[in-house]
Design a protein around this motif. Sequence first.
Motif: not given
Length: 438
Positions: A329-339, A348-355, A364-369
């Motif tokens: 899932v790539h969130e392109t509207v908000y930069e911080n919506r996976f908290g 117990g879920a297996t979820i990894q988040v990436y920059k 717009r949020f690629g190559q950023r933190n």
Amino acid sequence: MKDVLYVNGGTPLDGTITVRGAKNFVSKAMVASLLGESPSVLRNVPQIRDVGVVTGLLELHGVAVKSDPDAGILDLDPSNVESAHVADIDAHAGSSRIPILFCGPLLHRLGEAFIPDLGGCRIGDRPINYHLDILRQFGAVVDKRENGIHIRAPRRLQGTKIALPYPSVGATEQTLLTAVRAEGITELANAAIEPEIVDLIAVLQKMGAIISVDTDRVIRIEGVDRLDGYTHTALGDRIEAASWASAALATGGDITVKGATQPEMMTFLNTFRKVGGRFDVQDDGIRFWHPGGDLDPIVLETDVHPGFMTDWQQPLVVALTQAKGLSIVHETVYENRFGFTDALRGMGATIQVYKECLGGRDCRFGQRNFHHSAVISGPTPLAAADIEVPDLRGGFSHLIAALAAKGTSTVRGISLIDRGYENFQDKLVALGADVRRG
Ligand SMILES: CC(=O)N[C@H]1[C@@H](OP(=O)(O)OP(=O)(O)OC[C@H]2O[C@@H](n3ccc(=O)[nH]c3=O)[C@H](O)[C@@H]2O)O[C@H](CO)[C@@H](O)[C@@H]1O
Ligand SMILES: C=C(OP(=O)(O)O)C(=O)O
């Protein structure tokens, strides 16, 4: 009322519930009533906290609001706006994002406004630079103050040509609510065209505005000297409907959502089908169910309409923890919506988040933190936990996870969910959930 919900999960949700008007439309239609010279009537209004917040703000500005909550009807009479004594608007600081939309109507009626600091979900920085630039383009003077902004119009606002850097929902609404009574023509390029915005345009047209939407997402508004009140029935809440659909999928259940409509949910329905969910569009709603067997993983990017809504993302992610394989899932509207995924991992879920921008395209949020892509690996059984609601949709996602998990979860800060989900506890009980407010 206590702010904790004990959820004894592990049982499929099964039954019928009703959704009423959309949170993201009703509040804007309420603001639009300020522009009328005569009273407005809004129907299909849900009992959610955002409606209460906007009612309070309108009353502060002299609008007489009569409410019949069970019937879902609001009467909004703006006859006394000019003579209202505006006080203690600070009390509304941080309550929602709607105050910023009062600018245009108040500038037209009073020539000035004070807008308190905004609230809303903390899912990114959520600046208001587009709003302020737009207001300045119309000729308003904006001063930043300690707890908000002071804004004034030294003379009648003038129609203007605006090109949005990004199709922001709020900035499009700001332009509409300001341009309808400005002098001359306003052209808004790169506008957002969410169904809630189209319904707001319908309201403004009923009031006497002249607005056209071109195929290339350019909106043209011819300013008029006078607008009257409207009578309108709000479109249904497609975010709430999709949230219940995701709850059906995550719990292996079967939920009929009365008030859900197909045209506004087409993109969601396609995704729901790809994950393996079934649905049946009926005259007065949509039935969503899990057909049994494995759910399928998907690659998904959130986007502006007609893309997959960002507000649908969080509840669906819970269902994806039950799909067999890897979902992206790539969130392109908000930069911080996976908290909200932190708590799911704790269950117990297996979820990894990436920059990185995972999925298909750069945003717009690629190559950023910003951790704005998620990889979900399933299916993983969820375990009951003690969790805290982080924001509106993240909170509903936590609820879904607790409903899917065996055992008793403690979900804290539950009243945040009242901001956008009407009577959710009663609806859960109607669907057979074992929940108790603590
Ligand atoms: C009350 C309401 O209707 N809320 C909805 C509205 O929020 P809201 O209107 O606040 O969302 P926007 O569409 O304006 O925001 C989209 C993006 O634009 C950025 N941006 C926006 C304005 C601005 O001045 N500067 C700027 O940079 C935001 O930070 C965000 O990254 O649309 C969002 C996108 O569908 C939904 O998730 C929210 O549920
Ligand atoms: C982000 C949301 O709302 P708001 O803009 O009111 O914070 C939402 O409804 O999911």
